[in-house]
Design an enzyme around this catalytic site. Structure first.
Site, PDB file in Angstrom:
ATOM      1  N   GLY A   1      -5.483   2.016  -5.571  1.00  0.00           N
ATOM      2  CA  GLY A   1      -5.888   3.121  -6.423  1.00  0.00           C
ATOM      3  C   GLY A   1      -6.908   4.000  -5.731  1.00  0.00           C
ATOM      4  O   GLY A   1      -7.344   3.732  -4.607  1.00  0.00           O
TER       5      GLY A   1
ATOM      6  N   ARG B   1     -30.208   1.925  -2.631  1.00  0.00           N
ATOM      7  CA  ARG B   1     -29.493   1.493  -3.838  1.00  0.00           C
ATOM      8  C   ARG B   1     -28.584   0.310  -3.534  1.00  0.00           C
ATOM      9  O   ARG B   1     -28.487  -0.639  -4.314  1.00  0.00           O
ATOM     10  CB  ARG B   1     -28.664   2.643  -4.413  1.00  0.00           C
ATOM     11  CG  ARG B   1     -27.760   2.222  -5.569  1.00  0.00           C
ATOM     12  CD  ARG B   1     -26.871   3.363  -6.034  1.00  0.00           C
ATOM     13  NE  ARG B   1     -25.951   2.912  -7.084  1.00  0.00           N
ATOM     14  CZ  ARG B   1     -24.760   2.361  -6.852  1.00  0.00           C
ATOM     15  NH1 ARG B   1     -24.335   2.194  -5.601  1.00  0.00           N
ATOM     16  NH2 ARG B   1     -24.003   1.970  -7.864  1.00  0.00           N
TER      17      ARG B   1
ATOM     18  N   LEU C   1       2.246   3.183  -6.664  1.00  0.00           N
ATOM     19  CA  LEU C   1       2.137   2.468  -7.936  1.00  0.00           C
ATOM     20  C   LEU C   1       2.985   3.098  -9.036  1.00  0.00           C
ATOM     21  O   LEU C   1       3.183   2.486 -10.087  1.00  0.00           O
ATOM     22  CB  LEU C   1       0.678   2.409  -8.380  1.00  0.00           C
ATOM     23  CG  LEU C   1      -0.263   1.564  -7.517  1.00  0.00           C
ATOM     24  CD1 LEU C   1      -1.698   1.703  -8.013  1.00  0.00           C
ATOM     25  CD2 LEU C   1       0.150   0.106  -7.487  1.00  0.00           C
TER      26      LEU C   1
ATOM     27  N   ASP D   1       0.852  -1.180   0.000  1.00  0.00           N
ATOM     28  CA  ASP D   1       0.000   0.000   0.000  1.00  0.00           C
ATOM     29  C   ASP D   1       0.891   1.233   0.000  1.00  0.00           C
ATOM     30  O   ASP D   1       2.065   1.164   0.393  1.00  0.00           O
ATOM     31  CB  ASP D   1      -0.917   0.021   1.230  1.00  0.00           C
ATOM     32  CG  ASP D   1      -2.126   0.928   1.024  1.00  0.00           C
ATOM     33  OD1 ASP D   1      -3.217   0.394   0.727  1.00  0.00           O
ATOM     34  OD2 ASP D   1      -1.983   2.159   1.135  1.00  0.00           O
TER      35      ASP D   1
ATOM     36  N   TYR E   1     -13.211   8.269 -12.402  1.00  0.00           N
ATOM     37  CA  TYR E   1     -12.952   7.013 -11.694  1.00  0.00           C
ATOM     38  C   TYR E   1     -13.495   5.826 -12.494  1.00  0.00           C
ATOM     39  O   TYR E   1     -12.789   4.830 -12.734  1.00  0.00           O
ATOM     40  CB  TYR E   1     -13.597   7.064 -10.308  1.00  0.00           C
ATOM     41  CG  TYR E   1     -13.712   5.726  -9.633  1.00  0.00           C
ATOM     42  CD1 TYR E   1     -12.585   5.062  -9.169  1.00  0.00           C
ATOM     43  CD2 TYR E   1     -14.956   5.115  -9.462  1.00  0.00           C
ATOM     44  CE1 TYR E   1     -12.694   3.820  -8.556  1.00  0.00           C
ATOM     45  CE2 TYR E   1     -15.069   3.885  -8.845  1.00  0.00           C
ATOM     46  CZ  TYR E   1     -13.933   3.246  -8.400  1.00  0.00           C
ATOM     47  OH  TYR E   1     -14.041   2.009  -7.809  1.00  0.00           O
TER      48      TYR E   1
ATOM     49  N   SER F   1     -10.490   5.291  -5.063  1.00  0.00           N
ATOM     50  CA  SER F   1     -11.757   4.553  -5.141  1.00  0.00           C
ATOM     51  C   SER F   1     -12.978   5.456  -5.247  1.00  0.00           C
ATOM     52  O   SER F   1     -14.113   4.954  -5.206  1.00  0.00           O
ATOM     53  CB  SER F   1     -11.905   3.648  -3.912  1.00  0.00           C
ATOM     54  OG  SER F   1     -11.888   4.415  -2.718  1.00  0.00           O
TER      55      SER F   1
ATOM     56  N   SER G   1     -15.182  -1.874 -11.308  1.00  0.00           N
ATOM     57  CA  SER G   1     -16.287  -1.259 -10.576  1.00  0.00           C
ATOM     58  C   SER G   1     -17.528  -1.191 -11.443  1.00  0.00           C
ATOM     59  O   SER G   1     -17.444  -1.084 -12.677  1.00  0.00           O
ATOM     60  CB  SER G   1     -15.893   0.160 -10.144  1.00  0.00           C
ATOM     61  OG  SER G   1     -17.005   0.865  -9.631  1.00  0.00           O
ATOM     62  N   ASN G   2     -18.670  -1.203 -10.785  1.00  0.00           N
ATOM     63  CA  ASN G   2     -19.921  -0.966 -11.509  1.00  0.00           C
ATOM     64  C   ASN G   2     -19.933   0.415 -12.156  1.00  0.00           C
ATOM     65  O   ASN G   2     -20.705   0.656 -13.084  1.00  0.00           O
ATOM     66  CB  ASN G   2     -21.106  -1.146 -10.569  1.00  0.00           C
ATOM     67  CG  ASN G   2     -21.200  -0.078  -9.498  1.00  0.00           C
ATOM     68  OD1 ASN G   2     -21.954   0.887  -9.609  1.00  0.00           O
ATOM     69  ND2 ASN G   2     -20.450  -0.241  -8.422  1.00  0.00           N
TER      70      ASN G   2
END
Length: 269
Positions: free
Chosen positions: A71, A176, A50, A35, A138, A73, A109-110
């Site tokens: 990354g 949701r 990274l 991390d 994102y 989020s 991700s969605n």
């Protein structure tokens, strides 16, 4: 694929990374943690950005697979997303390719398909083949990550399972989320399936529990051997009493990405 023994877990200090640090060792994995922030009580964890290509190369050396959760989020400026999520993911894939790592599980991700209309009434579930419709920079970075994974499979034979994660928390916190929630235990089950399934090439799956109010098709995840055991429905009565049903006339309720399509939360939060 033989069960990986050593797995590099990037983003190990984050919310999802912290959950997986606690759950995945029970599946027999030895986790190598990475991390950008130090991890309390984990003296062997690698602290690296990274952008540090040498550190990434050293981190992936000798591992059997990578679970890439690192990354940004949430939403951020394009420059920040470019550095952390786009260039950072490329740097990880290059390091894995150079070191002969056979598989990456990528936290997509969605929000890579966030402007896709959510199912209503008798509408069919959203398939994994739905076109990319990112709702934020994102989400755009996650669409890039999926395409990068496809390229590294086609070009270099590096396998990836891209997991379009919904929301992985101890319990859902919004109406949701009743449709996209993934319990931590189901998250560990899905990541284990993604790490061990045979011949995945590049496979895209949705990441959630088997929710009664599910919006997307879990068939490709189940094909990996994923067997979700949890459902958000026990939390529905309380959340609906507090927040009411979703209103399809409101843009943030009409699309898969929710309020990311209208007023996304900004990193850092």
């Amino acid at each position: 694929m033989p069960r990986p023994r050593t797995v590099l877990l990037t983003g190990a200090a984050g919310g999802l990374g912290t959950l997986m640090r606690g759950l995945l060792p029970a599946y027999g994995y030895e986790l190598r943690l990475l991390d950008v922030l130090p991890i309390p009580d984990e003296p062997a964890a690698i602290t690296a950005d990274l952008a540090d290509k040498d550190a990434l190369r050293a981190a992936v050396h000798g591992v059997d697979a990578v679970l890439h959760l690192a990354g940004i989020s949430l939403e951020a400026s394009f420059d920040k997303i470019l550095r952390a999520n786009i260039e950072g993911t490329y740097n990880l894939y290059e390091a894995a390719r150079a070191e002969g790592v056979r598989r990456i599980v990528f936290a997509s991700s969605n929000h890579a398909v966030g402007f896709t209309p959510r199912p209503m009434g008798t509408d069919p579930l959203i398939p994994v083949a739905t076109p990319h419709r990112p709702d934020t920079f994102y989400g755009l970075s996650k669409a890039f990550g999926e395409d990068l994974a496809q390229f590294y499979w086609d070009k270099h034979g590096l396998e990836t399972v891209s997991v379009r994660i919904g929301s992985c928390f101890a319990e859902p916190t919004s109406v949701r989320m009743l449709s996209v929630w993934m319990s931590p235990d189901d998250g560990a089950r899905l990541f284990d399936a993604a790490l061990t399934a045979e011949r995945v090439g590049h496979t895209v799956v949705y990441g959630s529990s088997a929710n009664t109010r599910l919006w997307w098709d879990l068939a490709s995840a189940r094909a990996l051997g994923y067997e979700p055991r949890d459902d958000s429905e026990p939390y529905a009565e309380k959340l609906l009493a507090e927040q009411g049903e979703l209103d399809p006339e409101r843009p943030e309720h009409a699309c898969l990405g929710g309020h990311f399509t209208t007023d996304p939360p900004i990193w850092p939060h």
